[in-house]
Design a protein around this motif. Sequence first.
Motif, mmCIF file in Angstrom:
data_model
loop_
_atom_site.group_PDB
_atom_site.id
_atom_site.type_symbol
_atom_site.label_atom_id
_atom_site.label_comp_id
_atom_site.label_asym_id
_atom_site.label_seq_id
_atom_site.Cartn_x
_atom_site.Cartn_y
_atom_site.Cartn_z
ATOM 1 N N LEU A 120 10.510 53.863 -11.130
ATOM 2 C CA LEU A 120 11.573 53.252 -10.588
ATOM 3 C C LEU A 120 11.813 53.892 -9.189
ATOM 4 C CD1 LEU A 120 14.147 52.993 -13.621
ATOM 5 C CD2 LEU A 120 12.436 51.541 -13.099
ATOM 6 N N MET A 151 18.191 52.337 -13.318
ATOM 7 C CA MET A 151 18.025 52.358 -14.580
ATOM 8 C C MET A 151 19.016 50.914 -15.331
ATOM 9 S SD MET A 151 17.510 55.847 -16.385
ATOM 10 C CE MET A 151 18.902 56.689 -15.727
ATOM 11 N N THR A 209 17.511 47.652 -13.597
ATOM 12 C CA THR A 209 16.463 47.450 -14.139
ATOM 13 C C THR A 209 16.463 46.715 -15.587
ATOM 14 O OG1 THR A 209 15.273 48.996 -12.708
ATOM 15 C CG2 THR A 209 13.905 47.965 -14.708
ATOM 16 N N VAL A 238 13.393 52.568 -20.411
ATOM 17 C CA VAL A 238 13.714 52.646 -18.943
ATOM 18 C C VAL A 238 13.968 54.057 -18.554
ATOM 19 C CG1 VAL A 238 15.626 52.045 -17.353
ATOM 20 C CG2 VAL A 238 14.608 50.156 -18.897
ATOM 21 N N ALA A 239 14.732 54.951 -19.247
ATOM 22 C CA ALA A 239 14.848 56.344 -19.166
ATOM 23 C C ALA A 239 13.425 56.989 -18.877
ATOM 24 C CB ALA A 239 15.525 56.823 -20.205
ATOM 25 N N TRP A 255 10.611 55.600 -17.580
ATOM 26 C CA TRP A 255 10.258 55.070 -16.367
ATOM 27 C C TRP A 255 10.725 56.051 -15.201
ATOM 28 C CZ3 TRP A 255 11.207 49.024 -17.145
ATOM 29 C CH2 TRP A 255 10.368 48.577 -17.922
ATOM 30 N N ALA A 256 12.085 56.332 -15.444
ATOM 31 C CA ALA A 256 12.873 57.170 -14.505
ATOM 32 C C ALA A 256 12.361 58.695 -14.552
ATOM 33 C CB ALA A 256 14.323 57.097 -14.794
ATOM 34 N N VAL A 270 21.731 55.400 -19.771
ATOM 35 C CA VAL A 270 21.256 54.345 -18.770
ATOM 36 C C VAL A 270 22.533 53.775 -18.322
ATOM 37 C CG1 VAL A 270 20.040 52.023 -18.799
ATOM 38 C CG2 VAL A 270 18.823 53.913 -19.536
#
Length: 490
Positions: free
Chosen positions: A304, A320, A323, A352-353, A355-356, A403
């Motif tokens: 991200l 986040m 996204t 998603v977390a 990905w960050a 998120v």
Amino acid sequence: MNPDEVRAANGGRPIVFRNATVLTMDGQGILENGDVLVVGEDIAEVGRALAVPDGTLEVDATGGILMPGMVDTHRHMWQTALRGLGADWTLSQYFVFYYLSWGKVFRPQDIRAGNLLSAVEALDAGVTTTVDWSHGLQTVEHGEAALDALRTSPGRFVLAYGNLLGAPWEWTNSADFRSFVAREFGSQSHDDLVRLQLAFDVTGDPAFPEKAAFEAARELGLPVTTHAGVWGATTDESIRLMWDGGFMTPTTTYVHASSLGQDSYHRIAASGGSVSVAAESELNAGQGHPPTWQLRKHGIPVSLSMDTSVWMSGDLFSAMRATLSADRGREHVEAHLGGDTVVHNRLRAEEVAHWATIGGAKVLGLDDRIGSITVGKKADLVLLKNDRSPAMYPILHPYGTVVFQAGRGDVHTVLVNGRVVKHEHDLVGVDLSAAKHAVANTVEHARAELGEEAWRESVTPELATTERIPNPYTYTEYEGAETGHRAQQD
């Protein structure tokens, strides 16, 4: 910890976080009531009720979430000097401002000023590693200024060297640039906190002049990050040229990748490349819809990014949130068009977390060092704790809290490489006043160079004409006295 204890911690005393909800991001899941011990630069132990060395400083993390530092894989840090100026721009207006009109007015000191403030902004929001997609480096002096800001800031950075006003096949092979690389990055391993990449785009010109820039990257052993799949700018032809030239590699990062065809996604996946998604930017500027719904189908690694504070918010909490919302929104729209209903969300807050954090670390080839709370890794850590915030209690779904609920104001403590850079919501060892003063000088310079008319046009670009759709439900003048709503006649 009080200020004296923070100084002691930064002087080498161990630190332990007690009783946190620990998001390890390493496949071990969530550790409730967990402790994390930091010794020197490293994570020494992870567990419960840890026995620690005498003199260890304690951070009470009760009621908080301890997570790895976040990783932003694409941020034009220099543009932070004009924060918020382009809030109402389209991508075309952004291109006109920087590429065609005013990018040239930025002096080396302006690049440095933007980077300094951006670095502080990132750390304050729990972003411990940032890729400085620095495409305002018109000269090596600009590059030196960008690098100086990164090296004097207490974060972890990658300088993605670029020059939007120059031809990449020329500047990557110039004597000045080669001398800069040899002088500052003769060995990537000598500086664990600042690394180097090349940043340039592929226009799709059939002659493929960018080939020489890719060859320079290969010769220098540097990864490439490139804006790909940007509507109206870089297309599937750009991907084809890279593929045919043999320049799509596992270390290549494709930024946005929002408007590509299936064959391009296949090629990215087959070559092991990754995509940096900047959902706030893509939804606002028009590069294309955030492509995570496509990337998931193709098994392409995701990280991200925030893109630029000249437009967007500048923190990965927003990234986040945007996204996940964009991905789920796309799923719902597709289902509704087919007369169907989504009953199970495919993309979850936990992914998603990831990905960050670890996702960004993997993209940068740093996942052996950062991105998860794992013994032996560098202590890049973020404690989210805010007893004054009703949004931080109760924590029932920790990934969901990160998120959807948390924000930069909830960042209590930040460590980079074991060093405390924020504690109890205050920055530590950061000269924010100096960064603001430098940016004030840049704003004054830029405004003078643009002139007041151009400055006003930048802040308030011309509004598009709105075509109103005739409303068929206007055949009566009656409004219900009780509701105030217009009523229909039978």
